[in-house]
Design an enzyme around this catalytic site. Structure first.
Site, PDB file in Angstrom:
ATOM      1  N   GLY A  94       0.851  -1.181   0.000  1.00 34.99           N
ATOM      2  CA  GLY A  94       0.000   0.000   0.000  1.00 34.99           C
ATOM      3  C   GLY A  94       0.887   1.232   0.000  1.00 34.99           C
ATOM      4  N   SER A  99       3.141   3.312   2.627  1.00 32.72           N
ATOM      5  CA  SER A  99       3.669   3.217   3.991  1.00 32.72           C
ATOM      6  C   SER A  99       3.434   4.484   4.800  1.00 32.72           C
ATOM      7  CB  SER A  99       5.163   2.888   3.962  1.00 32.72           C
ATOM      8  OG  SER A  99       5.902   3.894   3.269  1.00 32.72           O
ATOM      9  N   CYS A 145       6.010  -5.302   0.489  1.00 32.42           N
ATOM     10  CA  CYS A 145       6.164  -3.992  -0.119  1.00 32.42           C
ATOM     11  C   CYS A 145       6.106  -2.901   0.957  1.00 32.42           C
ATOM     12  CB  CYS A 145       5.122  -3.784  -1.215  1.00 32.42           C
ATOM     13  SG  CYS A 145       5.524  -2.425  -2.347  1.00 32.42           S
ATOM     14  N   ARG A 201      12.741   3.482   0.063  1.00 35.71           N
ATOM     15  CA  ARG A 201      11.354   3.589  -0.380  1.00 35.71           C
ATOM     16  C   ARG A 201      11.311   3.904  -1.874  1.00 35.71           C
ATOM     17  NH1 ARG A 201       8.259   8.364   0.146  1.00 35.71           N
ATOM     18  NH2 ARG A 201       6.011   8.013   0.015  1.00 35.71           N
ATOM     19  N   ARG A 205       6.056  -0.161  -7.335  1.00 35.69           N
ATOM     20  CA  ARG A 205       6.655   0.943  -6.549  1.00 35.69           C
ATOM     21  C   ARG A 205       7.366   0.380  -5.323  1.00 35.69           C
ATOM     22  NH1 ARG A 205       2.430   4.959  -4.730  1.00 35.69           N
ATOM     23  NH2 ARG A 205       4.268   6.107  -4.046  1.00 35.69           N
ATOM     24  N   HIS A 240       4.929  -8.558  -4.207  1.00 33.20           N
ATOM     25  CA  HIS A 240       3.554  -8.872  -3.805  1.00 33.20           C
ATOM     26  C   HIS A 240       3.216 -10.336  -4.110  1.00 33.20           C
ATOM     27  CE1 HIS A 240       2.018  -4.672  -3.175  1.00 33.20           C
ATOM     28  NE2 HIS A 240       3.072  -4.393  -3.928  1.00 33.20           N
ATOM     29  N   GLU A 276       0.913 -12.051  -2.938  1.00 29.37           N
ATOM     30  CA  GLU A 276      -0.533 -12.277  -2.865  1.00 29.37           C
ATOM     31  C   GLU A 276      -1.228 -12.127  -4.218  1.00 29.37           C
ATOM     32  OE1 GLU A 276      -0.069  -7.878  -2.455  1.00 29.37           O
ATOM     33  OE2 GLU A 276       1.036  -9.649  -1.766  1.00 29.37           O
TER      34      GLU A 276
END
Length: 209
Positions: free
Chosen positions: A52, A54, A84, A113, A142, A182, A184
């Site tokens: 998402g 941070s 992430c 980041r 990202r 990711h 998921e």
């Protein structure tokens, strides 16, 4: 917290790609649920911090009085898996963060980041993951990378080639696991299964409360 044969794993749900993690964990037979309040955190044998933003995640955790309870549980050894932005949340040190950016900490790593660039620079590819016979399909959006890892941090995966070759993108330290990518969103539940097994092992070593 409860400890039983079927672990209860919460997914931080104030911001991020929550649903996908809940779906994967549910497929694996886990008692998976969303966490938005401290009382929901108390149910957790383990926790997922999803991808998402941070900076938004830590601010919302503060707003909903969840930041300190999260930091306490993680510091006390609750198994936690960050993907992430979740990796950033678990890092002790952040580069290129916003002014005053806070993390929950726990992982002795320095992350950068948005290390791979903007949304348009997102990419995917096959990477070797320590302990797995076959590569995992990693989706980077990202994404951060790990610039420095302490002596107690186990490196689980690195970028195999290209301009970012050798950059660390998955780590473990004790009960904490984090990936830059990711898992998921890929059709592969091995990393989630790896985390579920970690939660089960941790639960077996604790008294029922």
């Amino acid at each position: 917290m409860t400890t039983h044969q079927t672990p209860s794993i919460g997914v931080f749900a104030l911001q991020g790609d929550v649903r996908e993690h809940v779906q994967v964990l549910t497929r694996l037979g886990v008692d998976a649920f969303t966490v938005r309040r401290p009382e929901e955190l108390e149910r957790c044998d383990g926790l997922v911090l999803p991808g998402g933003e941070s900076t938004t995640m830590y601010k919302l955790a503060r707003t909903f009085d969840l930041f300190e309870p999260l930091a306490r549980r993680i510091g006390a050894g609750m198994p936690t898996f960050g993907t992430c932005a979740g990796m950033i949340m678990l890092a002790d040190r952040v580069r290129d963060g916003i002014d005053g950016q806070e993390t929950l900490g726990g992982l002795d790593i320095t992350v950068r980041r948005n290390a791979f660039g903007r949304q348009v620079d997102s990419f995917e590819g096959e990477i070797a993951f320590d302990g797995f016979d076959d590569p995992v399909h990693a989706v980077f959006i990202r994404a951060p990378w790990v610039e420095e890892a302490g002596a107690g941090v186990e490196v689980l995966a690195t970028i195999p080639s290209g301009p970012a070759a050798g950059r660390i993108v998955a780590v473990r330290q004790g009960n904490l696991v984090a990936t830059s990518f990711h898992p998921e969103v890929a059709d592969d539940d091995r990393i989630h299964r790896y985390f579920v097994d970690l939660v089960k092992q941790s639960s077996q070593s604790l008294p029922v409360q």
